[in-house]
Enzyme design. Structure first.
Site, PDB file in Angstrom:
ATOM      1  CE1 TYR A   1      -5.606  25.890  23.944  1.00 27.45           C
ATOM      2  CE2 TYR A   1      -5.283  25.409  21.445  1.00 27.45           C
ATOM      3  CZ  TYR A   1      -4.763  25.671  23.014  1.00 27.45           C
ATOM      4  OH  TYR A   1      -3.366  25.673  23.223  1.00 27.45           O
TER       5      TYR A   1
ATOM      6  CD1 TRP B   1      -6.546  27.228  18.709  1.00 26.42           C
ATOM      7  CD2 TRP B   1      -6.405  28.293  16.833  1.00 26.42           C
ATOM      8  NE1 TRP B   1      -5.575  27.721  18.685  1.00 26.42           N
ATOM      9  CE2 TRP B   1      -5.066  28.359  17.458  1.00 26.42           C
ATOM     10  CE3 TRP B   1      -6.291  29.088  15.530  1.00 26.42           C
ATOM     11  CZ2 TRP B   1      -3.815  29.338  17.022  1.00 26.42           C
ATOM     12  CZ3 TRP B   1      -5.054  29.849  15.236  1.00 26.42           C
ATOM     13  CH2 TRP B   1      -3.916  29.823  16.051  1.00 26.42           C
TER      14      TRP B   1
END
Length: 768
Positions: A115, A117
């Site tokens: 994802y 992050w």
């Protein structure tokens, strides 16, 4: 560049929550925010005690059942003990499993989950590293599209207004808000805890000052939402505590007042939009006999009709800016508020003016409201993905549970691939996803789950192979974002923990075992890649006549200024000036109030113009409360939840649920009590905080508390730590986008008077 010692001065670094300098004394990190940052994020405090926490993954681990029985579906994931193995043996086994799956099922049987992050670094960016590896080693993988944050908006907005870049990053800036905006109508607010974060980093947090200066100049803020503090105190906002999920009804009523009182900008609608007459027929009730007026909306959203009509009239007389928070579209019909707000702005005719019009998600992240850089930032190439299959990111559980089943997405009829191996690096689906107890069952269906992890998150606990990787402060990298005017040298502060390795080193070793090392590394080590990636930015700076130092000079200095594009309003300003010469990237070249394309998809849950569609999940006798599962103020998503700063806002180690005092009193609940919050999907324990900033009938609890199910508690175990995604629905937004609906749900609350189970979320699993 590897000159890490325990005794040295502070070194420059950067994170998604801001730029800073850091030092390491062998046990704790000293963090000093960047001197140019006027409002540093307190979330930087999560770094101070996190590098040597007991939750860190120390060595490569393999789940006992997978090791003894081989790959295959297993209900023991999340329950089994782990066996520590040497790096070479684990990598050999993993390479063998990757070869087996590809040979037997093809690359389309591998889902490459990540994802993005995990780090602000442009090289050690786990999402790009894993995708590059899978492209090189397997020829591709099943990918995901869109995000949990903006799954619906990123699909609907290109149909309605064209380029997302023009709407998000070349539109209204905070400088314009300070100078020009007179009325800000904020659906869902602009919480500072959200704008403190920007993927890739942010060196100056300007939002608090901009809001304060706009208010001092006389700008008025109207907050439509159930939480008063979704705008900061300096906004002095007029709070409209609307019933959750009814914003579209309010927007339609504002539009109705404008149309019925002829306050809408008919010239702008004629020259810059298409389809307004068809929308107006719906608005005035010509289609269904129900005018969408203020009296109609008042019974739905709980806002008095005279306030609605007064606001519509005020909007028509002042330079206004309409914003919509991400949270509104993380709902069952999430496309509708995004589209309806754009139509409202179009009817007011101010789109493209400085500080006015429509700025979707301004304040939702630190990127929005800033000028983009005029030169590219360093970016790790991913190569070519030879697999065409993909899913909307929030549909992972449906894919794993229903291989081969058809699904609709943005006008296409697709099928879920049959996944045998899930490879996750740099992400935690047990944070982002909904109905975590269902997700837990979902991961039991596959052959193998692999996770690169820094700590024992729930994803790591459910994996078959867990590879310990370094944290951002344990490696050199380059920090940069497309909207931040500084590029940062992210210099390592501490040595790697235990046996942790960088993701790049792990993938390079795997690539060697699979015979593709040269294709993956291109003969470069990490330092050589940093130098190569910086060269693209340096060349662009040089071509534009800006200072363009070499890598060594940049590394020694610690940062490099990047030029920004002019604050000229971008494509929307040009479109406003001459819509024929500067059309939008929509089928008509105009703002699409009615979309022939969307109407042609035949989706009853997302017709050709904005409509009022009430949620199919409504409060009732069993679950009378609305739950808001929003972003936390003490951590980035679920990252470093074990750190002291995140822990400082918990009560007795549990996540805090905020309630209106009247709701608490009706249930015999007091301040700091432990409550059980539950519905048919699951239950959690949380501590309470009573606040009149929360509308009656609402419970707010942040996401990100690590999933901590009570052992041996059946198929729907109690999360004793307070993760609200045990309650939320794993349901897609309409077939147009298939985004996440995880922002709100319904539940009941009761005081928990039993023996309080211990919190085990940060304890490593049993090791054999």
């Amino acid at each position: 560049m590897d000159d890490r010692t325990a005794d040295r001065p502070l070194r420059p670094h950067s994170a998604h929550r801001g730029a800073f300098s850091a030092g390491w004394d062998g046990s704790r990190v000293t963090v000093v925010p960047h001197p140019a940052d006027p409002a540093p994020s307190p979330i930087l405090g999560t770094f101070t005690d996190s590098l040597r926490h007991r939750a860190r993954v120390a060595r490569p681990m393999v789940r006992r059942g997978w090791l003894e029985q081989g790959p295959g579906p297993s209900g023991r994931r999340g329950l089994d003990a782990f066996v520590a193995l040497p790096w070479d043996e684990v990598l050999d086994r993993l390479a063998g499993e990757l070869r087996r799956v590809k040979a037997a099922h093809g690359a389309e049987a591998v889902y490459g989950g990540s994802y993005g992050w995990s780090s602000a670094g442009r090289f050690h960016h786990a999402q790009r590293q894993i995708h590059r590896f899978l492209n090189v080693a397997l020829g591709g993988y099943v990918r995901s599209v869109n995000t949990y944050s903006a799954g619906a908006s990123r699909v609907i907005l290109p149909h309605v207004m064209g380029s997302l870049e023009g709407l998000f990053r070349r539109n209204v800036t905070w400088e314009q808000v300070e100078r020009d905006t007179e009325l800000l109508l904020c659906f869902g607010g602009m919480a500072l805890k959200n704008s403190m974060i920007a993927s890739g980093g942010v060196s100056r947090h300007v939002e608090p000052g901009a809001i304060a200066r706009a208010r001092a100049r006389g700008a008025r803020f109207v907050l439509v939402g159930p939480l008063r503090d979704d705008l900061p105190p300096q906004a002095e906002a007029d709070w409209w505590p609307i019933a959750i999920g009814t914003d579209v009804a309010l927007i339609l009523a504002l539009c109705h007042t404008l149309a019925s009182e002829k306050l809408h900008d008919r010239a702008f609608l004629q020259s810059h939009t298409t389809g307004y007459p068809r929308f107006e027929a719906y608005l005035l009730g010509k289609d269904d006999g129900q005018p969408k007026d203020a009296r109609w909306a008042a019974t739905i959203c709980g806002i008095e009709a005279p306030r609605i009509t007064a606001l519509a009239r005020e909007l028509a007389t002042r330079r206004n800016l309409i914003t919509v928070a991400h949270g509104l579209q993380r709902a069952e019909y999430g496309e509708q508020p995004v589209w309806a707000a754009a139509v409202l702005a179009a009817m007011l005719g101010q789109i493209g003016q400085p500080g006015a019009g429509y700025s979707y998600a301004m304040g939702a992240m630190g990127h929005y409201g800033r000028r983009p850089n005029a030169v590219p930032i360093p970016t790790m190439p991913q190569g070519r993905n030879g697999v065409r299959a993909f899913i909307p990111v929030a549909r992972i559980a449906d894919m794993l549970l229903h291989p081969g089943a058809p699904f609709d997405y943005n006008g296409e009829r697709l099928r879920y691939p049959e996944i045998r191996l899930v490879y996750w690096a740099g992400g935690n689906p047990f944070h982002h996803h909904q109905d975590l107890n269902r997700l837990r069952e979902t991961f039991a269906q596959i052959d193998t789950l692999v996770a690169h992890e820094t700590a024992w998150t729930a994803t790591a606990r459910h994996a078959d192979i867990v590879l310990p990787c370094t944290m951002t402060l344990e490696r050199d990298d380059i920090g940069a974002a497309g909207t931040d005017p500084l590029m940062h040298a992210m210099r390592a502060v501490a040595p790697p923990f235990a046996e942790a390795r960088d993701d790049y080193a792990i993938f390079a070793a795997l690539a060697a075992r699979m015979g593709v090392e040269e294709a993956f590394t291109e003969g470069r080590d990490a330092e050589a890649w940093l130098r190569r990636l910086c060269e693209t930015t340096r060349e662009a700076l040089q071509a534009k006549g800006f200072e363009a130092p070499g890598f060594d000079a940049f590394w020694e200095r610690g940062e490099l200024a990047l030029p920004s594009v002019p604050d000229d309003g971008g494509p929307l300003r040009a479109f406003r000036t001459d819509p024929l010469a500067n059309p939008l990237q929509t089928p008509s070249g105009r703002i699409e109030i009615f979309s022939e394309r969307i109407a042609g998809f035949g989706y009853a849950d997302c017709p050709g113009h904005p409509v009022w569609l009430p949620s199919t999940e409504q409060p009732g006798a069993q679950c009378p409360l609305r739950v808001i599962a929003n972003q936390p103020a003490t951590r980035l998503h679920s990252q470093l939840d074990f750190a002291a700063y995140s822990q400082s806002r918990k009560v007795s180690g549990r996540e805090v649920a905020r309630m209106n005092p009247a709701d608490a009193a009706a249930r015999g609940i007091g301040e700091d009590d432990v409550i059980r919050l539950f519905n048919a999907r699951g239950a959690l324990l949380a501590a309470t905080s009573l606040s009149n900033d929360v509308a009656p009938g609402v419970v707010q609890i942040a996401t990100g508390a690590w999933y901590d199910p009570l052992p041996d508690d059946g198929r729907r175990p109690l999360c004793v730590h307070g993760n609200p995604n045990v309650l939320t629905r794993d349901l897609g937004t309409p077939r147009l986008a298939q985004g996440s609906c995880g922002q709100t749900t319904i539940a009941q609350a009761e005081r928990f008077d039993g023996l309080r189970p211990p919190i085990r979320a940060y304890d490593p699993p049993e090791e054999l």
